[in-house]
Design an enzyme around this catalytic site. Structure first.
Site, PDB file in Angstrom:
ATOM      1  N   LEU A 113       0.830  -1.217   0.000  1.00 43.71           N
ATOM      2  CA  LEU A 113       0.000   0.000   0.000  1.00 43.71           C
ATOM      3  C   LEU A 113       0.860   1.262   0.000  1.00 43.71           C
ATOM      4  O   LEU A 113       0.341   2.382  -0.103  1.00 43.71           O
ATOM      5  CB  LEU A 113      -0.900   0.013   1.239  1.00 43.71           C
ATOM      6  CG  LEU A 113      -1.965  -1.084   1.318  1.00 43.71           C
ATOM      7  CD1 LEU A 113      -2.670  -1.047   2.679  1.00 43.71           C
ATOM      8  CD2 LEU A 113      -2.985  -0.918   0.199  1.00 43.71           C
ATOM      9  N   SER A 114       2.185   1.097   0.113  1.00 46.72           N
ATOM     10  CA  SER A 114       3.063   2.266   0.270  1.00 46.72           C
ATOM     11  C   SER A 114       3.000   3.239  -0.901  1.00 46.72           C
ATOM     12  O   SER A 114       2.973   4.463  -0.676  1.00 46.72           O
ATOM     13  CB  SER A 114       4.506   1.811   0.513  1.00 46.72           C
ATOM     14  OG  SER A 114       4.582   1.162   1.746  1.00 46.72           O
ATOM     15  N   LYS A 142      14.983  -5.812   6.248  1.00 47.71           N
ATOM     16  CA  LYS A 142      15.056  -4.814   7.318  1.00 47.71           C
ATOM     17  C   LYS A 142      16.332  -4.952   8.152  1.00 47.71           C
ATOM     18  O   LYS A 142      16.809  -3.987   8.728  1.00 47.71           O
ATOM     19  CB  LYS A 142      13.827  -4.913   8.222  1.00 47.71           C
ATOM     20  CG  LYS A 142      12.562  -4.345   7.582  1.00 47.71           C
ATOM     21  CD  LYS A 142      11.394  -4.401   8.553  1.00 47.71           C
ATOM     22  CE  LYS A 142      10.213  -3.617   8.018  1.00 47.71           C
ATOM     23  NZ  LYS A 142       9.123  -3.517   8.993  1.00 47.71           N
ATOM     24  N   ASN A 166      13.459   0.535   8.585  1.00 51.23           N
ATOM     25  CA  ASN A 166      12.416   0.511   7.545  1.00 51.23           C
ATOM     26  C   ASN A 166      12.486   1.749   6.653  1.00 51.23           C
ATOM     27  O   ASN A 166      11.736   1.862   5.698  1.00 51.23           O
ATOM     28  CB  ASN A 166      11.010   0.376   8.155  1.00 51.23           C
ATOM     29  CG  ASN A 166      10.541   1.667   8.789  1.00 51.23           C
ATOM     30  OD1 ASN A 166      11.341   2.517   9.177  1.00 51.23           O
ATOM     31  ND2 ASN A 166       9.242   1.829   8.897  1.00 51.23           N
ATOM     32  N   ASP A 226       8.802   2.469  12.366  1.00 52.59           N
ATOM     33  CA  ASP A 226       7.777   1.597  12.954  1.00 52.59           C
ATOM     34  C   ASP A 226       7.635   1.889  14.453  1.00 52.59           C
ATOM     35  O   ASP A 226       6.542   1.762  15.018  1.00 52.59           O
ATOM     36  CB  ASP A 226       8.158   0.113  12.797  1.00 52.59           C
ATOM     37  CG  ASP A 226       7.852  -0.417  11.403  1.00 52.59           C
ATOM     38  OD1 ASP A 226       7.025   0.193  10.697  1.00 52.59           O
ATOM     39  OD2 ASP A 226       8.456  -1.445  11.014  1.00 52.59           O
ATOM     40  N   GLY A 240       4.775 -12.860  19.349  1.00 48.35           N
ATOM     41  CA  GLY A 240       5.733 -12.871  18.246  1.00 48.35           C
ATOM     42  C   GLY A 240       7.026 -12.212  18.680  1.00 48.35           C
ATOM     43  O   GLY A 240       7.028 -11.369  19.605  1.00 48.35           O
ATOM     44  N   GLY A 289      -3.764  -2.640  12.524  1.00 50.39           N
ATOM     45  CA  GLY A 289      -2.504  -1.910  12.371  1.00 50.39           C
ATOM     46  C   GLY A 289      -2.483  -0.878  11.254  1.00 50.39           C
ATOM     47  O   GLY A 289      -1.403  -0.398  10.890  1.00 50.39           O
TER      48      GLY A 289
HETATM   49  P1  NAP Z   1       8.777 -11.671  11.087  1.00 51.06           P
HETATM   50  O1  NAP Z   1      10.051 -10.937  11.330  1.00 51.06           O
HETATM   51  O2  NAP Z   1       8.731 -12.766  10.090  1.00 51.06           O
HETATM   52  O3  NAP Z   1       8.283 -12.227  12.535  1.00 51.06           O
HETATM   53  C1  NAP Z   1       7.072 -12.931  12.665  1.00 51.06           C
HETATM   54  C2  NAP Z   1       6.957 -13.493  14.086  1.00 51.06           C
HETATM   55  O4  NAP Z   1       5.722 -14.189  14.162  1.00 51.06           O
HETATM   56  C3  NAP Z   1       8.036 -14.509  14.451  1.00 51.06           C
HETATM   57  O5  NAP Z   1       8.270 -14.482  15.834  1.00 51.06           O
HETATM   58  C4  NAP Z   1       7.371 -15.814  14.034  1.00 51.06           C
HETATM   59  O6  NAP Z   1       7.885 -16.971  14.682  1.00 51.06           O
HETATM   60  C5  NAP Z   1       5.962 -15.566  14.494  1.00 51.06           C
HETATM   61  N1  NAP Z   1       5.019 -16.446  13.838  1.00 51.06           N
HETATM   62  C6  NAP Z   1       4.869 -16.665  12.506  1.00 51.06           C
HETATM   63  N2  NAP Z   1       3.902 -17.568  12.287  1.00 51.06           N
HETATM   64  C7  NAP Z   1       3.439 -17.946  13.517  1.00 51.06           C
HETATM   65  C8  NAP Z   1       2.448 -18.865  13.953  1.00 51.06           C
HETATM   66  N3  NAP Z   1       1.723 -19.581  13.076  1.00 51.06           N
HETATM   67  N4  NAP Z   1       2.225 -18.987  15.279  1.00 51.06           N
HETATM   68  C9  NAP Z   1       2.938 -18.269  16.162  1.00 51.06           C
HETATM   69  N5  NAP Z   1       3.918 -17.402  15.813  1.00 51.06           N
HETATM   70  C10 NAP Z   1       4.154 -17.235  14.502  1.00 51.06           C
HETATM   71  O7  NAP Z   1       7.631 -10.660  10.642  1.00 51.06           O
HETATM   72  P2  NAP Z   1       7.472  -9.129  11.090  1.00 51.06           P
HETATM   73  O8  NAP Z   1       8.194  -8.248  10.156  1.00 51.06           O
HETATM   74  O9  NAP Z   1       7.777  -9.074  12.535  1.00 51.06           O
HETATM   75  O10 NAP Z   1       5.908  -8.875  10.828  1.00 51.06           O
HETATM   76  C11 NAP Z   1       4.912  -9.475  11.646  1.00 51.06           C
HETATM   77  C12 NAP Z   1       3.539  -8.978  11.225  1.00 51.06           C
HETATM   78  O11 NAP Z   1       3.417  -7.584  11.498  1.00 51.06           O
HETATM   79  C13 NAP Z   1       3.262  -9.132   9.713  1.00 51.06           C
HETATM   80  O12 NAP Z   1       1.920  -9.514   9.539  1.00 51.06           O
HETATM   81  C14 NAP Z   1       3.469  -7.726   9.168  1.00 51.06           C
HETATM   82  O13 NAP Z   1       2.700  -7.465   8.004  1.00 51.06           O
HETATM   83  C15 NAP Z   1       2.946  -6.899  10.345  1.00 51.06           C
HETATM   84  N6  NAP Z   1       3.493  -5.539  10.360  1.00 51.06           N
HETATM   85  C16 NAP Z   1       2.594  -4.506  10.320  1.00 51.06           C
HETATM   86  C17 NAP Z   1       3.057  -3.204  10.356  1.00 51.06           C
HETATM   87  C18 NAP Z   1       2.063  -2.075  10.340  1.00 51.06           C
HETATM   88  O14 NAP Z   1       2.444  -0.941  10.004  1.00 51.06           O
HETATM   89  N7  NAP Z   1       0.802  -2.321  10.683  1.00 51.06           N
HETATM   90  C19 NAP Z   1       4.433  -2.925  10.434  1.00 51.06           C
HETATM   91  C20 NAP Z   1       5.319  -4.010  10.476  1.00 51.06           C
HETATM   92  C21 NAP Z   1       4.828  -5.308  10.441  1.00 51.06           C
HETATM   93  P3  NAP Z   1       8.887 -17.959  13.868  1.00 51.06           P
HETATM   94  O15 NAP Z   1      10.177 -17.197  13.708  1.00 51.06           O
HETATM   95  O16 NAP Z   1       8.952 -19.143  14.750  1.00 51.06           O
HETATM   96  O17 NAP Z   1       8.228 -18.232  12.536  1.00 51.06           O
END
Ligand code: NAP
Length: 273
Positions: free
Chosen positions: A23-24, A74, A95, A110, A133, A244
């Site tokens: 969406l950016s 990142k 970011n 963020d 997470g 979010g």
């Molecule tokens: P990431 O670095 O891949 O981290 C994801 C985390 O979630 C890890 O700890 C992962 O564990 C865990 N996880 C994944 N699948 C899981 C499951 N089925 N059950 C339990 N834990 C699980 O991703 P991220 O960059 O942190 O992003 C996380 C979410 O935040 C995404 O949906 C992203 O789109 C969202 N986000 C939103 C914004 C916003 O502006 N609203 C900004 C940033 C991120 P493992 O390592 O064990 O897989």
């Protein structure tokens, strides 16, 4: 009175892979329009980290004015940067990249983006917060919450990942507790629950990061970083909460301000989405 930014033609963009549904571009085109600036925001899909360097060179020499960075770069981009803001250094991920003199600097919007939206819509700081997470977004959220005075616990399905996050952030954010993301570990009181996992995101909209059989979410505010769908399964079971989208808007507006010096009217960004 006119300023130098009135005549600039801003070249902005996003590095990541894959970038299909970002969406950016919509947000930043709206920001340019709202601030009456000319320029463009392009997607730069980069298939592997070895292809990042030329983009940074373009920022360094002024061909690009700024870049956002998303999954999976990142952290991978850090060794290529000339400097980091204190926030990016503490979180260990960026970011947003901008030019300062001849240097490329990495920041993490963020962190203030999440906090700004939480302060707009969520409970007052100071209670107990539980973050689900322990990936990149969780690091930004845990750091932001700790700095804002919350007592933070982070729970992850791999408890060693949660523990590593807590250990890494301790010098910058103070004490953070780590737990396994299992129903029997989540029986304490908290006023704020933040989902920083992708669980529940389209197309897996029936998935829920809150473990089955864990205590009901009776007295807390839930902030789900996921915004597609707008009402995740987790939000449906919360007494109060938010997705979010506001964080997405805030982090974009703060990046835009670093690149252009302009404060974007948030309403223009909400309307763009
Ligand atoms: P990431 O670095 O891949 O981290 C994801 C985390 O979630 C890890 O700890 C992962 O564990 C865990 N996880 C994944 N699948 C899981 C499951 N089925 N059950 C339990 N834990 C699980 O991703 P991220 O960059 O942190 O992003 C996380 C979410 O935040 C995404 O949906 C992203 O789109 C969202 N986000 C939103 C914004 C916003 O502006 N609203 C900004 C940033 C991120 P493992 O390592 O064990 O897989």
């Amino acid at each position: 009175m006119s300023s130098i930014t009135d005549f600039a033609n801003f070249q902005l963009g996003l590095l990541g892979w894959p970038l299909g549904h970002s969406l950016s571009p919509r947000l930043h085109q709206a920001a340019l329009q709202a601030c009456r600036l000319s320029g463009e925001y392009q997607l730069y899909p980069v298939q592997n980290a070895g292809q990042l360097k030329p983009y940074l060179m373009q920022v360094r020499c002024g061909k690009l004015d700024g870049l956002n960075v998303t999954i999976p770069y990142k952290q991978a981009v850090l060794p290529l940067l000339d400097d980091l803001t204190p926030t990016a250094r503490a979180v260990g991920a960026v970011n947003t990249l901008y030019r300062s003199g001849s240097q490329v600097v990495g920041d993490n919007t963020d962190v203030p983006g999440f906090l700004a939206d939480l302060q707009r819509i969520g409970p007052a700081s100071g209670g107990a917060a539980l973050v689900l997470g322990a990936g990149g977004a969780a690091r930004a959220v845990v750091y932001a919450l700790s700095r804002a005075g919350w007592q933070v616990t982070v729970a992850a399905r791999r408890v060693e990942q949660a523990q590593a996050l807590a250990d890494n952030l301790r010098p910058f954010a103070g004490a953070v507790s780590a737990l396994p993301l299992e129903k029997d570990a989540l029986t304490f009181d908290f006023q704020l629950l933040v989902n920083a996992t992708p669980v529940g995101m389209h197309p897996h909209t029936q998935a829920n990061p809150w473990p089955e059989g864990a205590p009901l979410l009776a007295n807390c505010f839930v902030y789900d970083l996921v915004y597609n769908p707008a009402q995740t399964m987790l939000l449906q079971q919360a007494p109060a909460g938010s997705n979010g989208l506001g964080m997405l808007i805030e982090q974009a507006a703060l990046a835009f301000e670093l690149w252009t010096g302009r404060n974007v009217p948030r309403q223009a960004l909400w309307e763009a989405l």
